[in-house]
Design an enzyme around this catalytic site. Structure first.
Site, PDB file in Angstrom:
ATOM      1  N   GLU A  85       0.831  -1.203   0.000  1.00 33.38           N
ATOM      2  CA  GLU A  85       0.000   0.000   0.000  1.00 33.38           C
ATOM      3  C   GLU A  85       0.865   1.251   0.000  1.00 33.38           C
ATOM      4  O   GLU A  85       1.854   1.336   0.714  1.00 33.38           O
ATOM      5  CB  GLU A  85      -0.896   0.014   1.248  1.00 33.38           C
ATOM      6  CG  GLU A  85      -1.870  -1.133   1.326  1.00 33.38           C
ATOM      7  CD  GLU A  85      -2.984  -1.023   0.276  1.00 33.38           C
ATOM      8  OE1 GLU A  85      -3.100   0.041  -0.358  1.00 33.38           O
ATOM      9  OE2 GLU A  85      -3.715  -2.027   0.106  1.00 33.38           O
ATOM     10  N   ARG A  95     -17.873  -0.470   6.204  1.00 34.54           N
ATOM     11  CA  ARG A  95     -19.036  -1.063   5.529  1.00 34.54           C
ATOM     12  C   ARG A  95     -19.710  -2.089   6.440  1.00 34.54           C
ATOM     13  O   ARG A  95     -20.902  -2.317   6.384  1.00 34.54           O
ATOM     14  CB  ARG A  95     -18.528  -1.728   4.238  1.00 34.54           C
ATOM     15  CG  ARG A  95     -19.558  -2.079   3.199  1.00 34.54           C
ATOM     16  CD  ARG A  95     -18.878  -2.604   1.928  1.00 34.54           C
ATOM     17  NE  ARG A  95     -17.728  -3.469   2.183  1.00 34.54           N
ATOM     18  CZ  ARG A  95     -17.797  -4.761   2.493  1.00 34.54           C
ATOM     19  NH1 ARG A  95     -18.953  -5.364   2.574  1.00 34.54           N
ATOM     20  NH2 ARG A  95     -16.696  -5.453   2.701  1.00 34.54           N
ATOM     21  N   CYS A 148      -7.767  -2.001   8.389  1.00 35.00           N
ATOM     22  CA  CYS A 148      -6.403  -2.034   7.851  1.00 35.00           C
ATOM     23  C   CYS A 148      -5.870  -0.635   7.596  1.00 35.00           C
ATOM     24  O   CYS A 148      -4.739  -0.309   7.972  1.00 35.00           O
ATOM     25  CB  CYS A 148      -6.345  -2.853   6.561  1.00 35.00           C
ATOM     26  SG  CYS A 148      -6.487  -4.620   6.867  1.00 35.00           S
ATOM     27  N   HIS A 171      -1.391  -5.550   1.705  1.00 33.06           N
ATOM     28  CA  HIS A 171      -2.594  -6.390   1.684  1.00 33.06           C
ATOM     29  C   HIS A 171      -2.295  -7.695   0.947  1.00 33.06           C
ATOM     30  O   HIS A 171      -1.621  -7.702  -0.081  1.00 33.06           O
ATOM     31  CB  HIS A 171      -3.746  -5.667   0.968  1.00 33.06           C
ATOM     32  CG  HIS A 171      -4.702  -4.995   1.902  1.00 33.06           C
ATOM     33  ND1 HIS A 171      -4.969  -3.654   1.852  1.00 33.06           N
ATOM     34  CD2 HIS A 171      -5.475  -5.491   2.923  1.00 33.06           C
ATOM     35  CE1 HIS A 171      -5.862  -3.345   2.793  1.00 33.06           C
ATOM     36  NE2 HIS A 171      -6.183  -4.442   3.455  1.00 33.06           N
TER      37      HIS A 171
HETATM   38  N1  PCA Z   1      -8.559  -6.878   6.397  1.00 36.57           N
HETATM   39  C1  PCA Z   1      -9.433  -5.788   6.761  1.00 36.57           C
HETATM   40  C2  PCA Z   1      -9.255  -5.646   8.250  1.00 36.57           C
HETATM   41  C3  PCA Z   1      -8.567  -6.872   8.707  1.00 36.57           C
HETATM   42  C4  PCA Z   1      -8.084  -7.534   7.485  1.00 36.57           C
HETATM   43  O1  PCA Z   1      -7.357  -8.524   7.453  1.00 36.57           O
HETATM   44  C5  PCA Z   1      -9.163  -4.524   5.968  1.00 36.57           C
HETATM   45  O2  PCA Z   1      -8.712  -4.617   4.818  1.00 36.57           O
HETATM   46  O3  PCA Z   1      -9.412  -3.425   6.482  1.00 36.57           O
END
Ligand code: PCA
Length: 218
Positions: A85, A95, A148, A171
């Site tokens: 990111e 959401r 996240c 991610h």
């Molecule tokens: N993904 C979520 C929160 C925890 C995770 O593993 C996100 O993308 O915000």
């Protein structure tokens, strides 16, 4: 290198959320913490999917381990690649409720804080290294507006106050256990995050070569 000169790398992931049976980000962290990484002293921490609790626990882990590098991981189920990111935004807009039942909407993470904070990781170099290893990867512009992004934003605030700490967020896509969607095995994810860690370590000491938001590639 002797073990004492190895950098300390804190890797975090998340517990399951939204009724999913597992969260591959947390699973990868458990594996890495158990098996270690030859290039560093690796510490793992699995965070709750909680707007209130995740960032304080991350801050406590950073205080406890004083890492040179922090790589926070989370699941982005709809993605088809490992996605470092680039930018965290000062927005919580959920959401679905988090694991505590909290669902902030249209809220600032830090009242009056900067609109955005940029990664401290060489995100393009990570994506190139993964692609070169045959693991699909793309730089992502936003980590969304759920837990996240919240953790990423707070992490970059912590990093700003700790000179020398390199930190950022990656991610990961879904694994077959989650059904449907892109199919990365946990082995592939583990291999990918190992490569990401090596890439960041290899570039430590080159602080000057990080361009805007982790963009310089070579
Ligand atoms: N993904 C979520 C929160 C925890 C995770 O593993 C996100 O993308 O915000």
């Amino acid at each position: 290198m002797t073990p004492s000169t190895l950098p300390t790398v804190l890797v975090t992931g998340f517990e399951p959320f939204a009724d999913a049976p597992v969260n591959p980000s947390g699973e990868v962290v458990r594996r890495l913490a158990e098996l270690g990484h030859p290039d560093c002293r690796l510490v793992g921490e699995v965070l709750p999917v909680s707007f209130a609790r995740a960032a304080p626990l991350l801050a406590a882990a950073i205080e406890a381990h004083d890492p040179d590098i922090v790589i926070a991981l989370g699941l982005a189920e709809s993605r088809q690649a490992i996605t470092p990111e680039r930018i965290a935004i000062n927005l919580a807009d959920a959401r679905i409720p988090d694991n505590d039942g909290a669902q902030p909407r249209d809220a600032e993470i830090e009242h009056g804080g900067p609109t955005a904070r940029t990664t401290g990781l060489p995100v393009k170099a990570i994506a190139h290294a993964l692609d070169a290893a045959g693991i699909p990867s793309d730089v992502s512009l936003t980590a969304g507006s759920y837990v996240c992004n919240h953790v990423f934003y707070e992490l970059m605030g912590i990093a700003a106050a700790r000179p020398g700490l390199r930190a950022g967020f990656i991610h990961v896509p879904a694994t077959p256990q989650l059904g449907g969607g892109p199919q990365f095995t946990l082995d592939e994810l583990e291999r990918g995050i190992r490569i990401a860690i090596t890439t960041v370590i290899d570039r430590m000491g080159h602080d000057g070569d990080l361009d805007v938001a982790g963009g310089t590639t070579q």
